[in-house]
Write a protein that holds these residues in place. Structure first.
Motif, PDB file in Angstrom:
ATOM      1  N   TYR A 105       0.834  -1.212   0.000  1.00 44.70           N
ATOM      2  CA  TYR A 105       0.000   0.000   0.000  1.00 44.70           C
ATOM      3  C   TYR A 105       0.865   1.258   0.000  1.00 44.70           C
ATOM      4  O   TYR A 105       0.548   2.245  -0.670  1.00 44.70           O
ATOM      5  N   GLU A 106       1.958   1.229   0.753  1.00 40.53           N
ATOM      6  CA  GLU A 106       2.861   2.380   0.781  1.00 40.53           C
ATOM      7  C   GLU A 106       3.454   2.621  -0.611  1.00 40.53           C
ATOM      8  O   GLU A 106       3.578   3.758  -1.060  1.00 40.53           O
ATOM      9  N   GLY A 112       1.805   6.406   4.671  1.00 40.20           N
ATOM     10  CA  GLY A 112       0.608   6.527   5.500  1.00 40.20           C
ATOM     11  C   GLY A 112      -0.512   5.601   5.093  1.00 40.20           C
ATOM     12  O   GLY A 112      -1.385   5.269   5.909  1.00 40.20           O
ATOM     13  N   TYR A 113      -0.505   5.136   3.831  1.00 36.13           N
ATOM     14  CA  TYR A 113      -1.595   4.282   3.369  1.00 36.13           C
ATOM     15  C   TYR A 113      -1.465   2.852   3.893  1.00 36.13           C
ATOM     16  O   TYR A 113      -2.449   2.124   3.965  1.00 36.13           O
ATOM     17  N   TYR A 116      -3.267   2.783   7.164  1.00 36.06           N
ATOM     18  CA  TYR A 116      -4.692   3.041   6.901  1.00 36.06           C
ATOM     19  C   TYR A 116      -5.388   1.775   6.390  1.00 36.06           C
ATOM     20  O   TYR A 116      -6.511   1.462   6.798  1.00 36.06           O
ATOM     21  N   ALA A 117      -4.709   1.033   5.501  1.00 32.81           N
ATOM     22  CA  ALA A 117      -5.327  -0.133   4.877  1.00 32.81           C
ATOM     23  C   ALA A 117      -5.205  -1.400   5.704  1.00 32.81           C
ATOM     24  O   ALA A 117      -6.077  -2.270   5.648  1.00 32.81           O
ATOM     25  N   GLY A 119      -3.836  -1.469   9.210  1.00 33.10           N
ATOM     26  CA  GLY A 119      -3.805  -1.310  10.655  1.00 33.10           C
ATOM     27  C   GLY A 119      -2.413  -1.509  11.234  1.00 33.10           C
ATOM     28  O   GLY A 119      -2.230  -1.413  12.451  1.00 33.10           O
ATOM     29  N   ASP A 121       1.491  -0.193  11.282  1.00 31.43           N
ATOM     30  CA  ASP A 121       2.374   0.928  10.962  1.00 31.43           C
ATOM     31  C   ASP A 121       3.808   0.419  10.870  1.00 31.43           C
ATOM     32  O   ASP A 121       4.431   0.105  11.879  1.00 31.43           O
TER      33      ASP A 121
END
Length: 588
Positions: A105-106, A112-113, A116-117, A119, A121
């Motif tokens: 996703y990053e 940040g995504y 977000y997608a 959970g 980090d």
């Protein structure tokens, strides 16, 4: 048709291998949410090592020879034992899986995504962030807790499924690895081992020591390969279970499931236009676009609707009513198309529009003005296709050669400027001439798929498919391709058929490769049912064993400390490298 993301050759190989096996078995994911058991089952721990974090040597036995990890038992289930080395292996396997999802996703959407997608980090110590998974004991709070709690469970679960896969009962039911699968697994392991050997050499480590530090302390080349092979067989067995279940489903079962879940399989399409009555943002104060009151926007929407009699008039009216900043967008004939879309997809934008489009009484040609007060705009909609299952093929494969027709150019300052209609017309005419010549050139030769693929690799302007010889696979009516491309790909063809189509990009020389016999909605339902049954199969095994697993918590906590330090170091590394495009090159 964007460029493919950059990946290592080994990553591409693994993805291609999985794609080949998936296609052969007609496997597709159901898209359901992650539960603990699904996460426990997913992913093999075959990882390329591009970097390494090694801590102080200290105690010779535990830090170099890893004797305790090899001989001490982290958990037991009946006669099965999980060594600390296996616990380490599965701990890192779970971590890498979650990390990989976040990284994807990053990579696609930016910093940040990932969190977000998923959970998770990737820039924060797993011991310092809450785990988002449900159905966990109250004592499991952080991601580090989750990895520690789940590692021994995954080890026992995979052992249990492996035993089933290798049993006489499974053999009688028809499970056996094909020669292709055996070769693929062997090749994959051999490739990874070669890279591990190379990395160990570069780091000046013995191979066993290097594997122990990167894949799970206490492992060596022999035990690592055995675990990877076992997990690969588990993966293949569950895939076979899905396929076996899918093939045994009756038409009655498929129809009943569809009727219970129609909203997941019925697609509709409409022509849609929006007129906003929202106050302009501060950044739009200098825009030449008109600002309408709600009353003015409603009047315009009603006028628009009054001029609509069919799809062609809708397109023409959209061009007329488009605000200045969107005039160029609405020159495209497809600008107002919703495409074939599910109710849930429409609801994400407007629940009122979704309710209207998917109403049981809806008919082709119906039109409406809908007030979306939440977003301060009016929708004008014309029904093109009412809600129905997708009866086109479950997947078509084509090759194409794009001859691009430029519609813009760059000025001296690097700004994009739209070309005049006359220039665009000239560019399209030249592109058509070139496309005709290329197709004629191909037909004069052997005119095979192989020669078409080579021509595509040499001549196509579509950089995303050049390397694959212009190949796009598993195309369906809901795939994200331009309508003309989809229409040709999904039309009735026989292998080897060719043609030339025009899109907003230019001209495409098309070559039809193949298509699945099943229609899409039946294939999707079949896959959904078989996926649920496979998940139930794994869940039942997990539920049977999880309460009976005896974990040596003191031992696990002791050795998990070292793993947690590694993950914390990794998070710090990713955080410091967030601005670098090559952050994914680090490993553990």
């Amino acid at each position: 048709m964007a460029n493919n993301e950059i990946k290592t050759n080994a990553e591409i190989y693994r993805e291609q291998r999985k794609a080949r096996l998936a296609k052969a078995a007609k496997k597709k994911k159901s898209g359901k949410g992650d539960k603990v058991v699904r996460v426990l089952l997913k992913t093999l721990c075959i990882v390329l090592i591009a970097g390494i974090v090694i801590y102080g040597v200290g105690n010779i036995l535990s830090k170099v020879f890893f004797v305790p990890q090899k001989v001490l038992t982290a958990a037991t289930y009946e006669d099965e034992k999980v060594s600390v080395a296996e616990f380490n292996y599965y701990y890192l396997s779970l971590y890498r899986q979650v990390l990989s999802q976040a990284q994807q996703y990053e990579s696609y959407y930016g910093t940040g995504y990932g969190v977000y997608a998923t959970g998770f980090d990737m820039y924060t110590d797993p011991a310092q962030q809450d785990c988002v998974h449900e159905d966990l004991p109250e004592t499991i709070v952080t991601w580090a807790d989750y990895f520690k709690y789940s590692a021994s469970q995954k080890a026992i679960l995979n052992k249990a499924i492996y035993d089933i896969a290798m049993s006489e009962a499974a053999k009688k039911e028809g499970f056996a690895l094909t020669e292709e699968q055996k070769t693929a697994i062997d090749t994959e392991i051999a490739d990874v081992m070669r890279e591990l050997e190379q990395s160990a050499k570069e780091q000046d480590f013995a191979l066993d020591t290097y594997i122990s530090n990167t894949c799970g302390k206490g492992l060596n080349a022999k035990t690592y390969k055995a675990l990877v092979e076992r997990d690969a067989i588990v993966e293949e067995y569950v895939a076979w279970y899905r396929t076996h279940t899918s093939e045994s489903l009756t038409d009655k079962e498929i129809k009943a499931y569809y009727e219970e879940n129609k909203e997941n399989y019925d697609y509709a399409s409409a022509k849609i236009f929006r007129i906003s009555y929202a106050e302009p943002k501060e950044t739009d104060k200098d825009s030449k676009d008109p600002v309408y009151t709600k009353k003015e926007a409603k009047k315009l929407a009603d006028e628009f609707l009054g001029k609509v009699t069919d799809p062609a008039s809708f397109v023409a009216t959209a061009k007329e009513y488009a605000i200045p900043s969107e005039k160029d967008d609405f020159k495209k004939e497809t600008a107002t198309d919703s495409g074939k879309i599910l109710k849930s997809q429409v609801e994400s934008t407007s629940k009122d529009l979704a309710k209207w489009m998917f109403a049981s009484e809806r008919a082709v040609g119906d039109k409406v003005v809908i007030d979306d007060s939440k977003n301060e705009l009016y929708y004008i909609a014309l029904m093109v296709d009412t809600a129905a299952p997708d009866t086109q093929t479950a997947g078509a494969d084509v090759r194409h050669i794009l001859v691009k027709a430029e519609t813009t150019k760059q000025d001296t300052e690097g700004n994009t400027i739209n070309l005049s209609d006359k220039e665009i017309e000239k560019n399209f005419a030249e592109a058509k001439k070139e496309a005709d010549a290329l197709l004629a050139e191909w037909k004069k030769g052997e005119a095979t798929e192989e020669t078409f693929s080579k021509l595509a690799a040499d001549k196509t302007d579509d950089t995303a498919s050049a390397e694959s010889g212009g190949l796009y696979e598993d195309i369906t009516a809901t795939s994200s391709y331009v309508p003309e491309f989809l229409d040709w790909a999904l039309a009735e063809h026989k292998k080897g058929d060719t043609g030339i189509i025009k899109t907003d990009y230019g001209y495409h020389i098309m070559y039809f490769v193949d298509a699945e016999e099943d229609v899409k909605w039946e294939s999707d339902v079949r896959n959904a049912i078989s996926t649920e049954k496979a998940e139930d199969f794994v869940t039942d095994i997990h539920n049977e064993i999880k309460e009976k697993i005896s974990a040596n918590d003191s031992l696990i906590n002791w050795f998990a400390k070292d793993l947690e330090k590694t993950l914390a170091k990794n998070a710090e590394y990713y955080k410091s490298s967030a601005s670098s495009s090559n952050s994914s090159s680090f490993s553990y």
